[in-house]
Design a protein around this motif. Structure first.
Motif, mmCIF file in Angstrom:
data_model
loop_
_atom_site.group_PDB
_atom_site.id
_atom_site.type_symbol
_atom_site.label_atom_id
_atom_site.label_comp_id
_atom_site.label_asym_id
_atom_site.label_seq_id
_atom_site.Cartn_x
_atom_site.Cartn_y
_atom_site.Cartn_z
ATOM 1 N N ASN A 62 0.673 -1.436 0.211
ATOM 2 C CA ASN A 62 -0.042 -0.341 0.727
ATOM 3 C C ASN A 62 0.412 1.499 0.013
ATOM 4 O OD1 ASN A 62 -2.168 -2.169 -0.205
ATOM 5 N ND2 ASN A 62 -2.589 -1.405 2.108
ATOM 6 N N LYS A 63 2.030 1.440 0.721
ATOM 7 C CA LYS A 63 2.638 2.404 0.568
ATOM 8 C C LYS A 63 3.163 3.059 -1.154
ATOM 9 C CE LYS A 63 6.865 4.580 2.736
ATOM 10 N NZ LYS A 63 6.427 5.811 3.355
ATOM 11 N N ILE A 64 2.999 4.235 -1.379
ATOM 12 C CA ILE A 64 3.321 4.390 -2.725
ATOM 13 C C ILE A 64 3.725 6.247 -2.633
ATOM 14 C CG2 ILE A 64 2.130 5.990 -4.918
ATOM 15 C CD1 ILE A 64 -0.154 3.903 -4.189
ATOM 16 N N TYR A 65 5.204 5.891 -3.768
ATOM 17 C CA TYR A 65 6.065 6.776 -3.491
ATOM 18 C C TYR A 65 5.483 7.925 -4.502
ATOM 19 C CZ TYR A 65 9.393 4.861 -0.493
ATOM 20 O OH TYR A 65 9.074 4.037 0.894
ATOM 21 N N TYR A 66 5.905 9.106 -4.404
ATOM 22 C CA TYR A 66 5.344 9.849 -5.422
ATOM 23 C C TYR A 66 6.527 11.340 -6.149
ATOM 24 C CZ TYR A 66 0.343 8.829 -3.980
ATOM 25 O OH TYR A 66 -0.943 8.053 -3.686
ATOM 26 N N ARG A 67 6.294 11.410 -7.740
ATOM 27 C CA ARG A 67 7.237 12.293 -7.748
ATOM 28 C C ARG A 67 6.705 13.202 -8.689
ATOM 29 N NH1 ARG A 67 9.358 9.988 -12.256
ATOM 30 N NH2 ARG A 67 8.689 7.782 -12.503
ATOM 31 N N HIS A 68 7.140 14.665 -8.887
ATOM 32 C CA HIS A 68 5.841 14.768 -10.162
ATOM 33 C C HIS A 68 7.071 16.024 -11.018
ATOM 34 C CE1 HIS A 68 4.081 18.370 -11.291
ATOM 35 N NE2 HIS A 68 2.528 17.330 -11.258
ATOM 36 N N SER A 69 6.717 16.463 -12.446
ATOM 37 C CA SER A 69 7.821 16.522 -13.086
ATOM 38 C C SER A 69 7.958 18.371 -12.892
ATOM 39 C CB SER A 69 7.573 15.840 -14.320
ATOM 40 O OG SER A 69 6.487 16.777 -15.074
ATOM 41 N N GLY A 70 6.579 18.296 -12.485
ATOM 42 C CA GLY A 70 5.961 19.932 -12.879
ATOM 43 C C GLY A 70 5.732 20.585 -13.801
ATOM 44 N N TYR A 71 5.571 20.256 -14.945
ATOM 45 C CA TYR A 71 3.815 19.902 -15.592
ATOM 46 C C TYR A 71 2.736 19.490 -15.174
ATOM 47 C CZ TYR A 71 7.793 20.894 -18.878
ATOM 48 O OH TYR A 71 9.048 21.346 -19.660
ATOM 49 N N VAL A 72 1.873 19.457 -16.091
ATOM 50 C CA VAL A 72 0.529 19.481 -15.929
ATOM 51 C C VAL A 72 -0.300 18.274 -15.582
ATOM 52 C CG1 VAL A 72 -2.076 20.283 -15.656
ATOM 53 C CG2 VAL A 72 -0.467 21.953 -15.755
ATOM 54 N N GLY A 73 -0.390 17.247 -14.975
ATOM 55 C CA GLY A 73 -0.796 15.949 -14.957
ATOM 56 C C GLY A 73 0.193 14.828 -15.000
ATOM 57 N N ASN A 74 1.438 15.220 -14.554
ATOM 58 C CA ASN A 74 3.066 14.378 -14.823
ATOM 59 C C ASN A 74 3.186 14.118 -13.200
ATOM 60 O OD1 ASN A 74 3.310 14.488 -17.238
ATOM 61 N ND2 ASN A 74 5.360 16.015 -17.314
ATOM 62 N N LEU A 75 1.786 13.625 -12.832
ATOM 63 C CA LEU A 75 2.733 13.046 -11.250
ATOM 64 C C LEU A 75 2.645 11.175 -11.361
ATOM 65 C CD1 LEU A 75 2.410 13.033 -7.744
ATOM 66 C CD2 LEU A 75 0.310 12.684 -8.213
ATOM 67 N N LYS A 76 3.802 11.040 -10.723
ATOM 68 C CA LYS A 76 4.061 9.764 -10.946
ATOM 69 C C LYS A 76 4.263 8.936 -9.878
ATOM 70 C CE LYS A 76 5.330 10.708 -15.548
ATOM 71 N NZ LYS A 76 4.634 10.422 -16.647
ATOM 72 N N SER A 77 3.529 7.411 -9.554
ATOM 73 C CA SER A 77 3.513 6.857 -8.592
ATOM 74 C C SER A 77 4.259 5.394 -8.982
ATOM 75 C CB SER A 77 2.475 6.834 -7.996
ATOM 76 O OG SER A 77 1.636 6.280 -8.465
ATOM 77 N N ILE A 78 4.512 5.266 -7.373
ATOM 78 C CA ILE A 78 5.496 3.910 -7.699
ATOM 79 C C ILE A 78 5.384 3.158 -6.227
ATOM 80 C CG2 ILE A 78 7.411 4.824 -6.905
ATOM 81 C CD1 ILE A 78 8.800 2.595 -9.050
#
Length: 133
Positions: A62-78
């Motif tokens: 269940n634990k998720i790591y998020y990162r964001h590029s700064g552009y709209v709609g680019n929230l990545k999760s793993i």
């Protein structure tokens, strides 16, 4: 001249949060009698066998790591499981960085943390002190 000690911690079958609190304490020098929050009294820490680290409960799935590029709609999760396969070193550095104080010393403390996936490490000549919890 100050003397920095080297500590070796085997993280096999250790719980992530409990291990990282000990590591941060050693990195900052809180275990020393001459600890001051604005002074650099910390030691070097070598973590080995991070491939075999544990988490409690359902955090592995269940634990998720998020990162964001700064552009709209680019929230990545793993998820934690995928991150353990891809980059277990990131999990440790992310946890340590979150527990360190947010000041100029945090970069210095992070540079003193040496992380290895397996039991082999390159710091034998520093004669690290083995720590068992």
């Amino acid at each position: 001249m100050k003397k920095n000690n080297w500590y070796l911690i085997n993280s096999k079958n250790r719980i992530l949060g409990r291990l990282i609190t000990k590591v941060v304490c050693l990195l900052m020098g809180k275990h020393k009698s001459n600890y001051l929050s604005y002074k650099d009294n910390g030691d070097f820490v070598i973590l080995t066998n991070i491939k075999y680290i544990l988490v409690t409960g359902n955090k592995r799935k269940n634990k998720i790591y998020y990162r964001h590029s700064g552009y709209v709609g680019n929230l990545k999760s793993i998820s934690f499981e995928e991150m353990m396969i891809k980059s277990p070193k990131y999990i440790i550095t992310h946890a340590v960085k979150g527990m360190l104080p947010k000041n100029r010393l945090s970069k210095i403390y992070l540079k003193r943390l040496k992380i290895y996936n397996y039991n082999n490490h390159l710091h034998i000549s520093q004669n690290p002190i083995l720590i068992n919890f």
